[in-house]
Design a protein around this motif. Sequence first.
Motif, mmCIF file in Angstrom:
data_model
loop_
_atom_site.group_PDB
_atom_site.id
_atom_site.type_symbol
_atom_site.label_atom_id
_atom_site.label_comp_id
_atom_site.label_asym_id
_atom_site.label_seq_id
_atom_site.Cartn_x
_atom_site.Cartn_y
_atom_site.Cartn_z
ATOM 1 N N TRP A 38 0.726 -1.426 -0.210
ATOM 2 C CA TRP A 38 -0.285 -0.229 0.445
ATOM 3 C C TRP A 38 0.957 1.441 0.086
ATOM 4 O O TRP A 38 0.309 2.533 -0.754
ATOM 5 N N CYS A 39 2.062 1.161 0.541
ATOM 6 C CA CYS A 39 3.265 2.511 0.287
ATOM 7 C C CYS A 39 4.393 2.194 1.032
ATOM 8 O O CYS A 39 4.663 1.287 1.805
ATOM 9 N N GLN A 43 6.821 5.932 2.783
ATOM 10 C CA GLN A 43 5.547 6.896 3.473
ATOM 11 C C GLN A 43 4.969 6.215 5.300
ATOM 12 O O GLN A 43 4.024 6.726 5.605
ATOM 13 N N VAL A 77 -4.067 2.381 6.579
ATOM 14 C CA VAL A 77 -3.036 2.959 5.456
ATOM 15 C C VAL A 77 -3.639 1.369 4.914
ATOM 16 O O VAL A 77 -3.299 1.750 3.167
#
Length: 244
Positions: A38-39, A43, A77
């Motif tokens: 996801w990141c 981040q 997240v």
Amino acid sequence: MEPQHIKAIVFDADDTLWDCQSHFEVVENQLYDLLQPWCNREQAAHELFLTEHANMAALGYGSKAFTLSILQTALRVSRREMPQHHIEELLMAGERLSQLPGTPLAGVRETLQTLRHRWLPQQEGRQLVVFTKGELLEQEYKLNRSGLLPLFDHSVILSNKDEEAYLQLCNQLGIKPSEMLAVGNSFKSDIAPALHIGASAIHIPFHVVWQLERSEEFDHERMVKIACFQEILATKFVGFNDFQ
């Protein structure tokens, strides 16, 4: 300041007496790895910082607050897409943090023993004190497991360390701020507040620093910076020249 003016040496606990943050960093890295779909890691670290900062006022410090922040960050997240078994892995990793052994860092036990047997008897009324922030039971358990508790005259555990907390500690110990020597790894929590009220300080940086403890540092005539715990004995505040 001459060594005889110091009436109380006040020690931080986590990352000063024993390793703590590196264990938390392992769990942080575990979170960052699991969030890669996801990141990126940068981040993910920023998102965890935001979560911990938002939770600080209500939850304070400690493994429980940290674990909740880890889980909240993972769910937010990943948009709640992270598999349940990964969430359970993070939960179990957080639970293990509450059982850290409190193993003293190199030189800690021997230095405290020397202070107790050589520094305390030099002047009536001197004290060795643990002054640390965190969750009460968790910090008490670590202090007991460390085996260091008998080397201290007092232990004080509180939710935050700021100038007011240091002034209250001075009142509790029956000393002036100028008679206190604060020892710790965090410039933000252990050193700066002590200097601001007129105390002296010994800064012992640790090799890892929690994001919320990072701050600007400054030089001060009432502060020395050392590389390892046993160097306390050779500082101008203690004055055991045979330990240089």
